[in-house]
Design a protein around this motif. Structure first.
Motif, short mmCIF file in Angstrom:
data_model
loop_
_atom_site.label_atom_id
_atom_site.label_comp_id
_atom_site.label_asym_id
_atom_site.label_seq_id
_atom_site.Cartn_x
_atom_site.Cartn_y
_atom_site.Cartn_z
N SER A 33 41.26 34.52 52.06
CA SER A 33 39.86 34.89 52.13
C SER A 33 39.01 33.72 52.63
CB SER A 33 39.35 35.33 50.77
OG SER A 33 40.07 36.45 50.33
N ALA A 34 38.20 34.00 53.62
CA ALA A 34 37.33 32.98 54.18
C ALA A 34 36.21 32.64 53.20
CB ALA A 34 36.75 33.46 55.49
N ASN A 35 35.97 31.37 53.03
CA ASN A 35 34.86 30.87 52.22
C ASN A 35 34.95 31.21 50.73
OD1 ASN A 35 33.66 29.75 54.56
ND2 ASN A 35 32.74 31.72 55.02
N VAL A 36 36.09 31.63 50.27
CA VAL A 36 36.28 31.91 48.85
C VAL A 36 37.40 31.01 48.36
CG1 VAL A 36 36.92 33.63 47.13
CG2 VAL A 36 35.55 34.31 49.11
N SER A 37 37.12 30.28 47.29
CA SER A 37 38.13 29.37 46.77
C SER A 37 38.82 29.97 45.55
CB SER A 37 37.49 28.03 46.38
OG SER A 37 36.65 28.21 45.26
N ARG A 38 39.98 29.47 45.29
CA ARG A 38 40.72 29.90 44.10
C ARG A 38 39.93 29.55 42.85
NH1 ARG A 38 44.68 29.01 40.40
NH2 ARG A 38 46.25 30.64 40.30
N GLU A 39 39.25 28.40 42.87
CA GLU A 39 38.44 27.98 41.72
C GLU A 39 37.33 29.00 41.44
OE1 GLU A 39 39.24 25.84 44.32
OE2 GLU A 39 40.84 24.89 43.16
N GLU A 40 36.76 29.55 42.50
CA GLU A 40 35.72 30.57 42.32
C GLU A 40 36.30 31.81 41.65
OE1 GLU A 40 32.61 33.20 45.00
OE2 GLU A 40 33.70 31.56 45.96
N ILE A 71 37.22 39.93 42.50
CA ILE A 71 38.54 39.32 42.32
C ILE A 71 39.59 40.11 43.07
CG2 ILE A 71 40.36 38.78 40.64
CD1 ILE A 71 38.01 38.22 38.63
N LEU A 72 39.54 41.44 42.96
CA LEU A 72 40.53 42.27 43.65
C LEU A 72 40.42 42.17 45.17
CD1 LEU A 72 40.58 45.41 41.33
CD2 LEU A 72 42.39 43.69 41.63
N GLU A 73 39.20 41.98 45.68
CA GLU A 73 39.04 41.80 47.12
C GLU A 73 39.72 40.52 47.61
OE1 GLU A 73 34.84 41.84 47.85
OE2 GLU A 73 34.66 43.96 47.35
N HIS A 74 39.87 39.56 46.70
CA HIS A 74 40.46 38.27 47.05
C HIS A 74 41.71 37.98 46.21
CE1 HIS A 74 36.81 37.65 49.32
NE2 HIS A 74 36.12 37.97 48.25
N LYS A 75 42.43 39.03 45.84
CA LYS A 75 43.54 38.87 44.91
C LYS A 75 44.68 37.99 45.44
CE LYS A 75 45.48 43.36 46.09
NZ LYS A 75 45.70 44.72 45.55
N GLU A 76 44.75 37.82 46.77
CA GLU A 76 45.78 36.94 47.30
C GLU A 76 45.63 35.52 46.79
OE1 GLU A 76 42.36 36.58 50.13
OE2 GLU A 76 43.34 38.26 49.16
N LEU A 77 44.41 35.13 46.40
CA LEU A 77 44.18 33.79 45.86
C LEU A 77 44.79 33.62 44.46
CD1 LEU A 77 40.50 33.28 47.04
CD2 LEU A 77 42.53 32.18 47.95
N LEU A 78 45.06 34.73 43.79
CA LEU A 78 45.67 34.65 42.46
C LEU A 78 47.12 34.16 42.55
CD1 LEU A 78 44.35 38.00 40.98
CD2 LEU A 78 43.56 35.70 40.41
N TYR A 79 47.73 34.35 43.69
CA TYR A 79 49.13 33.95 43.89
C TYR A 79 49.26 32.51 44.34
CZ TYR A 79 50.40 38.88 43.57
OH TYR A 79 50.60 40.17 43.14
N ALA A 80 48.14 31.85 44.61
CA ALA A 80 48.17 30.48 45.13
C ALA A 80 48.70 29.49 44.12
CB ALA A 80 46.79 30.07 45.59
#
Length: 105
Positions: free
Chosen positions: A2-9, A96-105
């Protein structure tokens, strides 16, 4: 990713959901505040994910469990009629679901 969205967010949003659900629990059972029923399944899934994340990297199973709890929470929140409930977590859950790929990081 996701662009401009961090895992920390995303982690911060998960922590906010935990706090919302704790407030709903306290408000619903202790104060009689009309918060709607707390979603303890969602709260526990978020807490477990954060606990594991703080010790290392959550497994794929842990991540899938969290995602399932988030998806189930949206179904429950959709049935809640009180749109003025300030403790609703559905916007955070959707984010969170829109950027759920960040949960796997």
């Amino acid at each position: 990713m996701s662009a401009n969205v961090s895992r920390e967010e995303i982690i911060d949003k998960i922590k906010s959901i935990i706090e919302n659900e704790k407030f709903r629990l306290d408000g619903f059972f202790l104060c009689g505040f009309p918060t709607g029923a707390p979603n303890q399944v969602l709260q526990k899934a978020c807490e477990k994910y954060i606990e594991i994340d703080e010790k290392g990297t959550p497994s794929e199973t842990d991540t899938k469990t969290l995602i399932e709890a988030l998806e189930d929470a949206l179904k429950v929140e959709a049935d809640v009629k009180d749109v003025n409930d300030i403790t609703r977590s559905d916007d955070m859950v959707k984010y969170i679901l829109e950027h759920k790929e960040l949960l796997y990081a």
